[in-house]
Design a protein around this motif. Structure first.
Motif, PDB file in Angstrom:
ATOM      1  N   TYR A  42      28.875 -12.347  90.227  1.00 59.73           N
ATOM      2  CA  TYR A  42      28.064 -11.402  90.994  1.00 59.73           C
ATOM      3  C   TYR A  42      26.953 -12.129  91.753  1.00 59.73           C
ATOM      4  O   TYR A  42      26.582 -11.715  92.863  1.00 59.73           O
ATOM      5  CB  TYR A  42      27.458 -10.354  90.064  1.00 59.73           C
ATOM      6  CG  TYR A  42      26.630  -9.312  90.784  1.00 59.73           C
ATOM      7  CD1 TYR A  42      27.231  -8.365  91.603  1.00 59.73           C
ATOM      8  CD2 TYR A  42      25.247  -9.265  90.651  1.00 59.73           C
ATOM      9  CE1 TYR A  42      26.487  -7.404  92.264  1.00 59.73           C
ATOM     10  CE2 TYR A  42      24.484  -8.308  91.302  1.00 59.73           C
ATOM     11  CZ  TYR A  42      25.108  -7.389  92.113  1.00 59.73           C
ATOM     12  OH  TYR A  42      24.362  -6.445  92.772  1.00 59.73           O
ATOM     13  N   TYR A  43      26.443 -13.214  91.181  1.00 60.08           N
ATOM     14  CA  TYR A  43      25.388 -13.978  91.846  1.00 60.08           C
ATOM     15  C   TYR A  43      25.905 -14.574  93.158  1.00 60.08           C
ATOM     16  O   TYR A  43      25.171 -14.661  94.147  1.00 60.08           O
ATOM     17  CB  TYR A  43      24.864 -15.067  90.909  1.00 60.08           C
ATOM     18  CG  TYR A  43      24.060 -14.530  89.752  1.00 60.08           C
ATOM     19  CD1 TYR A  43      22.673 -14.638  89.730  1.00 60.08           C
ATOM     20  CD2 TYR A  43      24.676 -13.892  88.669  1.00 60.08           C
ATOM     21  CE1 TYR A  43      21.926 -14.140  88.664  1.00 60.08           C
ATOM     22  CE2 TYR A  43      23.938 -13.380  87.605  1.00 60.08           C
ATOM     23  CZ  TYR A  43      22.569 -13.507  87.610  1.00 60.08           C
ATOM     24  OH  TYR A  43      21.832 -13.009  86.572  1.00 60.08           O
ATOM     25  N   GLY A  44      27.163 -14.988  93.166  1.00 51.16           N
ATOM     26  CA  GLY A  44      27.755 -15.471  94.407  1.00 51.16           C
ATOM     27  C   GLY A  44      27.894 -14.367  95.429  1.00 51.16           C
ATOM     28  O   GLY A  44      27.684 -14.588  96.631  1.00 51.16           O
ATOM     29  N   ALA A  45      28.242 -13.160  94.974  1.00 51.18           N
ATOM     30  CA  ALA A  45      28.364 -12.019  95.888  1.00 51.18           C
ATOM     31  C   ALA A  45      27.016 -11.688  96.526  1.00 51.18           C
ATOM     32  O   ALA A  45      26.935 -11.375  97.720  1.00 51.18           O
ATOM     33  CB  ALA A  45      28.919 -10.809  95.150  1.00 51.18           C
ATOM     34  N   VAL A  46      25.948 -11.741  95.729  1.00 51.95           N
ATOM     35  CA  VAL A  46      24.603 -11.485  96.250  1.00 51.95           C
ATOM     36  C   VAL A  46      24.226 -12.547  97.280  1.00 51.95           C
ATOM     37  O   VAL A  46      23.728 -12.242  98.372  1.00 51.95           O
ATOM     38  CB  VAL A  46      23.580 -11.458  95.088  1.00 51.95           C
ATOM     39  CG1 VAL A  46      22.150 -11.491  95.620  1.00 51.95           C
ATOM     40  CG2 VAL A  46      23.789 -10.220  94.229  1.00 51.95           C
ATOM     41  N   PHE A  47      24.493 -13.800  96.943  1.00 49.60           N
ATOM     42  CA  PHE A  47      24.132 -14.917  97.822  1.00 49.60           C
ATOM     43  C   PHE A  47      24.844 -14.809  99.167  1.00 49.60           C
ATOM     44  O   PHE A  47      24.221 -14.912 100.232  1.00 49.60           O
ATOM     45  CB  PHE A  47      24.492 -16.224  97.116  1.00 49.60           C
ATOM     46  CG  PHE A  47      24.168 -17.476  97.889  1.00 49.60           C
ATOM     47  CD1 PHE A  47      22.944 -18.114  97.721  1.00 49.60           C
ATOM     48  CD2 PHE A  47      25.098 -18.043  98.752  1.00 49.60           C
ATOM     49  CE1 PHE A  47      22.655 -19.285  98.417  1.00 49.60           C
ATOM     50  CE2 PHE A  47      24.818 -19.204  99.452  1.00 49.60           C
ATOM     51  CZ  PHE A  47      23.586 -19.829  99.278  1.00 49.60           C
ATOM     52  N   VAL A  48      26.152 -14.586  99.152  1.00 50.57           N
ATOM     53  CA  VAL A  48      26.889 -14.564 100.415  1.00 50.57           C
ATOM     54  C   VAL A  48      26.591 -13.294 101.198  1.00 50.57           C
ATOM     55  O   VAL A  48      26.600 -13.304 102.441  1.00 50.57           O
ATOM     56  CB  VAL A  48      28.398 -14.746 100.162  1.00 50.57           C
ATOM     57  CG1 VAL A  48      29.059 -13.493  99.599  1.00 50.57           C
ATOM     58  CG2 VAL A  48      29.103 -15.206 101.434  1.00 50.57           C
ATOM     59  N   SER A  49      26.291 -12.184 100.517  1.00 47.59           N
ATOM     60  CA  SER A  49      25.886 -10.970 101.233  1.00 47.59           C
ATOM     61  C   SER A  49      24.574 -11.193 101.970  1.00 47.59           C
ATOM     62  O   SER A  49      24.398 -10.728 103.102  1.00 47.59           O
ATOM     63  CB  SER A  49      25.758  -9.800 100.255  1.00 47.59           C
ATOM     64  OG  SER A  49      27.007  -9.468  99.692  1.00 47.59           O
ATOM     65  N   ALA A  50      23.649 -11.911 101.321  1.00 47.46           N
ATOM     66  CA  ALA A  50      22.385 -12.236 101.978  1.00 47.46           C
ATOM     67  C   ALA A  50      22.607 -13.174 103.157  1.00 47.46           C
ATOM     68  O   ALA A  50      21.966 -13.041 104.201  1.00 47.46           O
ATOM     69  CB  ALA A  50      21.427 -12.872 100.970  1.00 47.46           C
TER      70      ALA A  50
END
Length: 518
Positions: A366-374
């Motif tokens: 999920y941390y990767g999803a947050v990072f790439v969404s940002a």
């Protein structure tokens, strides 16, 4: 028609690697002319929920917040797809009182058959993002799927499309649909003809066009592809019923005891090699005037085995999304399977067999999803700036005027924490003099102790210094923002092995402090 992949007259100058410990890239003040995405969707990073498990996912406190966090960053809620293997085992029962009805020996099992009722659709009716809904085709009960389609259309205001069947390559010659429509055989051509027939039947009964997301599980070596399906759609004059093409794709498999490999999964050159197959598929969809999505994807089939809940998988999410965008994919739905028995889930719960109690987690990917969404938020295009042959990735996100607004730097060298010294790679970025205002720029990290870290093992990663509550998915902590010096248009950023950094080239792009107060 969608815009072509190559539209710019000014190309990026890419300098060769100076050494293993340092690479240099020169960024153009305008968009490059190659290795660049189409115009980005507002929320390209989405989620897929296994059909029978969807009510359980909706019952988790964290689901709304985890999706909402991504929406805050992107400016729009992520797309959601409801489907999977069990959609092709499910029949709609308009008299059923509960949302779903099935029987399993263990709560970690998926049912062999199930029914669902009107209240199932109500669970999706309050979601504000695009919803793609999967219907059964394998059982060859067209009228039942038409009935469910009409209920979905009338109940879900944000319905984007319907998928007719999950992965038809798995139906086989003995399946009801093959017996009824394929003459006891089942090939990609027979499936394409079946899809066309069902698309017309469902659409005409519903009085709708642009209703269907057509597609298959991508296996070009066996004939299953959009490149095979789309010409059948065109020749049968069925494109008016199709809103988009969506394919399923997983780079590794954990099925049947197959081995998975984290270092291979998160390898930048490996990701570049794997995602190249999307380019030709996307081109076919775009030539037909339709968007191209990965309607179901994740790290490895059958839940992902031992690698999919690791921090390395979070890094894979980042690189995979960006490289998919560069190859023409316009959105990706990352699959979430059986609660407690699906390691690639981004959040959820695990069952302790010794105590028979469930524990909630917000898992590392999920941390990767947050990072790439940002990274993609508010952007118009994303371009790959490296040559794809090394462990080191550089992406630039451009605004609507063609100016660079963010950089993503990824060091995919595999670090499992067993060595006392963690290698570091220095990215030297030139050409910033005309791209950024005078003074330093801001950077944030996606980091953890090692690629093998797992939240469920007490090894917590962070993104911009933030972590996510395991029960609520709310962000915790204070944002950790780094100041990167820019001198004579050049910046140097150190990125550890198995780590990624997001560099903001303009002020006020991502409000990490506001996000942290969610």
């Amino acid at each position: 028609m969608l815009p072509p992949m190559l539209t710019e007259a000014v190309c990026l100058l890419l300098l060769v690697s100076l050494s293993k410990a340092q690479t240099t890239y020169t960024i153009s003040p305008t968009r490059p002319c190659s290795n660049i995405s189409l115009i980005l969707n507002k929320a390209p990073v989405g989620v897929s929920f296994e059909f029978f498990a969807f009510p359980g996912w909706q019952g988790l406190e964290s689901t709304e917040t985890c999706l909402g966090n991504l929406g805050v960053l992107s400016g729009a809620l992520p797309p959601v797809r409801i489907g999977g293997t069990t959609q092709d085992r499910a029949l709609y029962d308009p008299r059923l009182k509960q949302a779903v009805n099935y029987s399993v020996a263990s709560p970690l099992d998926a049912p062999a058959s199930l029914t669902y009722g009107p209240s199932y659709f109500n669970l999706a009716s309050h979601y504000g993002g695009n919803v793609t809904f999967g219907l059964n085709r394998r059982l060859a009960q067209l009228n039942n799927s038409i009935l469910a389609a009409e209920k979905a259309i009338n109940t879900i205001p944000s319905l984007y499309a319907l998928e007719l069947g999950n992965e038809p390559d798995l139906y086989g010659a003995s399946s009801p649909i093959a017996q009824k429509e394929g003459g006891g055989k089942w090939t990609p051509v027979q499936d394409a003809n079946s899809q066309v027939h069902w698309q017309a039947s469902v659409s005409k009964a519903s009085g709708r066009t642009q209703l269907i997301q057509a597609g298959v599980r991508l296996q070009p070596q066996n004939g299953w592809s959009v490149a095979q399906l789309a010409p059948v759609e065109v020749s049968s004059d069925s494109l008016s019923y199709v809103r988009s093409f969506g394919e399923h794709s997983y780079p590794q498999s954990a099925c049947g005891g197959s081995a998975t490999h984290l270092n291979t999964l998160m390898s930048h050159s490996g990701i570049v090699s794997y995602t190249k197959q999307y380019r030709s598929e996307a081109a076919v969809a775009h030539s037909a005037g339709k968007p191209y999505f990965l309607s179901e994807t994740n790290s490895a089939t059958c839940g992902g085995g031992g690698i999919s809940s690791t921090f390395g998988a979070a890094l894979w999410v980042v690189d995979y999304v960006l490289q998919a965008m560069v190859n023409g994919v316009q959105a990706l739905n990352f699959h979430h399977g059986t609660l407690g028995n699906s390691p690639y889930d981004w959040w959820g719960a695990l069952l302790d067999s010794s105590t028979n109690k469930w524990t909630n987690y917000t898992f590392a990917p999920y941390y990767g999803a947050v990072f790439v969404s940002a990274a993609l938020a508010g952007g118009s295009r994303v371009a790959s700036l490296d040559d794809g042959t090394s462990s080191y990735a550089v992406y630039a996100v451009y605004d609507k005027k063609g100016a660079p607004m963010r950089l993503v730097l990824y060091n995919s060298d595999y670090y499992d924490g067993t060595s006392s010294k963690r290698p570091t790679h220095t990215f030297t970025i030139k050409g910033l003099k005309g791209a950024v205002a005078p003074g330093p720029v801001t950077a944030v990290r996606l980091t953890s102790h090692a690629a093998t870290d797992k939240v469920e093992a007490g090894q917590n990663p962070s993104v911009a210094g933030l972590q996510f509550n395991n029960v609520t998915c709310r962000a915790q902590g204070r944002p950790a923002l780094e100041s990167v010096k820019v001198q004579d248009g050049t910046a140097q950023i150190e990125v550890k092995a198995s780590e990624a950094v997001l560099v903001e080239l303009a002020s006020g792009l991502t409000d990490w402090s506001g996000f942290g107060r969610l």
